[in-house]
Design a protein around this motif. Sequence first.
Motif, PDB file in Angstrom:
ATOM      1  N   MET A   1     -47.007  -7.256  47.833  1.00  0.00           N
ATOM      2  CA  MET A   1     -45.864  -7.911  48.441  1.00  0.00           C
ATOM      3  C   MET A   1     -44.642  -7.667  47.559  1.00  0.00           C
ATOM      4  O   MET A   1     -44.737  -7.683  46.350  1.00  0.00           O
ATOM      5  N   HIS A   2     -43.500  -7.434  48.202  1.00  0.00           N
ATOM      6  CA  HIS A   2     -42.269  -7.159  47.480  1.00  0.00           C
ATOM      7  C   HIS A   2     -41.336  -8.357  47.574  1.00  0.00           C
ATOM      8  O   HIS A   2     -41.331  -9.071  48.586  1.00  0.00           O
ATOM      9  N   TYR A   3     -40.538  -8.548  46.557  1.00  0.00           N
ATOM     10  CA  TYR A   3     -39.621  -9.679  46.481  1.00  0.00           C
ATOM     11  C   TYR A   3     -38.202  -9.165  46.372  1.00  0.00           C
ATOM     12  O   TYR A   3     -37.902  -8.362  45.494  1.00  0.00           O
ATOM     13  N   GLN A   4     -37.342  -9.571  47.282  1.00  0.00           N
ATOM     14  CA  GLN A   4     -35.931  -9.192  47.267  1.00  0.00           C
ATOM     15  C   GLN A   4     -35.096 -10.424  47.585  1.00  0.00           C
ATOM     16  O   GLN A   4     -35.586 -11.367  48.206  1.00  0.00           O
ATOM     17  N   ILE A   5     -33.831 -10.398  47.203  1.00  0.00           N
ATOM     18  CA  ILE A   5     -32.900 -11.476  47.540  1.00  0.00           C
ATOM     19  C   ILE A   5     -31.793 -10.897  48.401  1.00  0.00           C
ATOM     20  O   ILE A   5     -31.245  -9.836  48.106  1.00  0.00           O
ATOM     21  N   ALA A   6     -31.478 -11.580  49.491  1.00  0.00           N
ATOM     22  CA  ALA A   6     -30.388 -11.180  50.376  1.00  0.00           C
ATOM     23  C   ALA A   6     -29.467 -12.384  50.543  1.00  0.00           C
ATOM     24  O   ALA A   6     -29.919 -13.523  50.534  1.00  0.00           O
ATOM     25  N   ARG A   7     -28.186 -12.118  50.697  1.00  0.00           N
ATOM     26  CA  ARG A   7     -27.191 -13.182  50.839  1.00  0.00           C
ATOM     27  C   ARG A   7     -26.778 -13.286  52.306  1.00  0.00           C
ATOM     28  O   ARG A   7     -26.567 -12.280  52.978  1.00  0.00           O
ATOM     29  N   LEU A   8     -26.635 -14.498  52.802  1.00  0.00           N
ATOM     30  CA  LEU A   8     -26.212 -14.753  54.171  1.00  0.00           C
ATOM     31  C   LEU A   8     -24.691 -14.825  54.228  1.00  0.00           C
ATOM     32  O   LEU A   8     -24.060 -15.514  53.428  1.00  0.00           O
ATOM     33  N   SER A   9     -24.087 -14.105  55.194  1.00  0.00           N
ATOM     34  CA  SER A   9     -22.631 -14.122  55.336  1.00  0.00           C
ATOM     35  C   SER A   9     -22.196 -15.355  56.129  1.00  0.00           C
ATOM     36  O   SER A   9     -23.022 -16.075  56.700  1.00  0.00           O
ATOM     37  N   SER A  10     -20.888 -15.566  56.216  1.00  0.00           N
ATOM     38  CA  SER A  10     -20.366 -16.698  56.980  1.00  0.00           C
ATOM     39  C   SER A  10     -20.667 -16.549  58.476  1.00  0.00           C
ATOM     40  O   SER A  10     -20.637 -17.527  59.215  1.00  0.00           O
ATOM     41  N   LYS A  11     -20.970 -15.326  58.911  1.00  0.00           N
ATOM     42  CA  LYS A  11     -21.316 -15.076  60.317  1.00  0.00           C
ATOM     43  C   LYS A  11     -22.825 -15.141  60.555  1.00  0.00           C
ATOM     44  O   LYS A  11     -23.306 -14.830  61.639  1.00  0.00           O
ATOM     45  N   GLY A  12     -23.590 -15.511  59.547  1.00  0.00           N
ATOM     46  CA  GLY A  12     -25.038 -15.603  59.687  1.00  0.00           C
ATOM     47  C   GLY A  12     -25.747 -14.272  59.555  1.00  0.00           C
ATOM     48  O   GLY A  12     -26.903 -14.140  59.932  1.00  0.00           O
ATOM     49  N   GLN A  13     -25.075 -13.273  59.007  1.00  0.00           N
ATOM     50  CA  GLN A  13     -25.667 -11.953  58.846  1.00  0.00           C
ATOM     51  C   GLN A  13     -26.153 -11.761  57.417  1.00  0.00           C
ATOM     52  O   GLN A  13     -25.608 -12.351  56.494  1.00  0.00           O
ATOM     53  N   PHE A  14     -27.169 -10.925  57.258  1.00  0.00           N
ATOM     54  CA  PHE A  14     -27.592 -10.536  55.918  1.00  0.00           C
ATOM     55  C   PHE A  14     -27.995  -9.074  55.945  1.00  0.00           C
ATOM     56  O   PHE A  14     -28.271  -8.508  56.994  1.00  0.00           O
ATOM     57  N   VAL A  15     -28.002  -8.473  54.773  1.00  0.00           N
ATOM     58  CA  VAL A  15     -28.331  -7.055  54.652  1.00  0.00           C
ATOM     59  C   VAL A  15     -29.738  -6.927  54.091  1.00  0.00           C
ATOM     60  O   VAL A  15     -30.071  -7.542  53.079  1.00  0.00           O
ATOM     61  N   ILE A  16     -30.550  -6.129  54.772  1.00  0.00           N
ATOM     62  CA  ILE A  16     -31.879  -5.823  54.245  1.00  0.00           C
ATOM     63  C   ILE A  16     -31.683  -4.755  53.178  1.00  0.00           C
ATOM     64  O   ILE A  16     -31.083  -3.714  53.447  1.00  0.00           O
ATOM     65  N   PRO A  17     -32.144  -5.003  51.964  1.00  0.00           N
ATOM     66  CA  PRO A  17     -31.928  -4.038  50.879  1.00  0.00           C
ATOM     67  C   PRO A  17     -32.419  -2.634  51.244  1.00  0.00           C
ATOM     68  O   PRO A  17     -33.400  -2.465  51.979  1.00  0.00           O
ATOM     69  N   GLU A  18     -31.714  -1.634  50.734  1.00  0.00           N
ATOM     70  CA  GLU A  18     -31.978  -0.238  51.071  1.00  0.00           C
ATOM     71  C   GLU A  18     -33.425   0.170  50.821  1.00  0.00           C
ATOM     72  O   GLU A  18     -34.038   0.834  51.657  1.00  0.00           O
ATOM     73  N   ASN A  19     -33.970  -0.219  49.680  1.00  0.00           N
ATOM     74  CA  ASN A  19     -35.348   0.202  49.377  1.00  0.00           C
ATOM     75  C   ASN A  19     -36.345  -0.389  50.379  1.00  0.00           C
ATOM     76  O   ASN A  19     -37.337   0.244  50.724  1.00  0.00           O
ATOM     77  N   VAL A  20     -36.074  -1.583  50.886  1.00  0.00           N
ATOM     78  CA  VAL A  20     -36.949  -2.192  51.895  1.00  0.00           C
ATOM     79  C   VAL A  20     -36.781  -1.463  53.229  1.00  0.00           C
ATOM     80  O   VAL A  20     -37.761  -1.180  53.922  1.00  0.00           O
ATOM     81  N   ARG A  21     -35.531  -1.137  53.592  1.00  0.00           N
ATOM     82  CA  ARG A  21     -35.288  -0.384  54.833  1.00  0.00           C
ATOM     83  C   ARG A  21     -36.019   0.946  54.800  1.00  0.00           C
ATOM     84  O   ARG A  21     -36.650   1.346  55.787  1.00  0.00           O
ATOM     85  N   LYS A  22     -35.941   1.639  53.673  1.00  0.00           N
ATOM     86  CA  LYS A  22     -36.625   2.933  53.544  1.00  0.00           C
ATOM     87  C   LYS A  22     -38.135   2.758  53.641  1.00  0.00           C
ATOM     88  O   LYS A  22     -38.818   3.532  54.311  1.00  0.00           O
TER      89      LYS A  22
END
Length: 77
Positions: A1-22
């Motif tokens: 299992m991998h552990y990453q942190i993502a931040r939520l924007s004021s619009k409720g959006q977050f970015v999936i880290p690049e290494n996870v997307r790949k």
Amino acid sequence: MHYQIARLSSKGQFVIPENVRKMLGLRAGSKLALFTDGEHILLKPIPTPDVSAFRKMAKEATKVAEEAKAKRKEAKP
């Protein structure tokens, strides 16, 4: 299992880290199913359907339709 942190924007959006997307093969436009139990969130990629079987079926249907059209022309007096 991998552990990453993502931040939520004021619009409720977050970015999936690049290494996870790949790792998951995600690209812009990829669809994800979101599940929650009220405390946890699970995102699951929805695979892109394989359209090759549909294309093959459509090609066969076109061939059958063309053959039927040719037989109709032959049958006309």
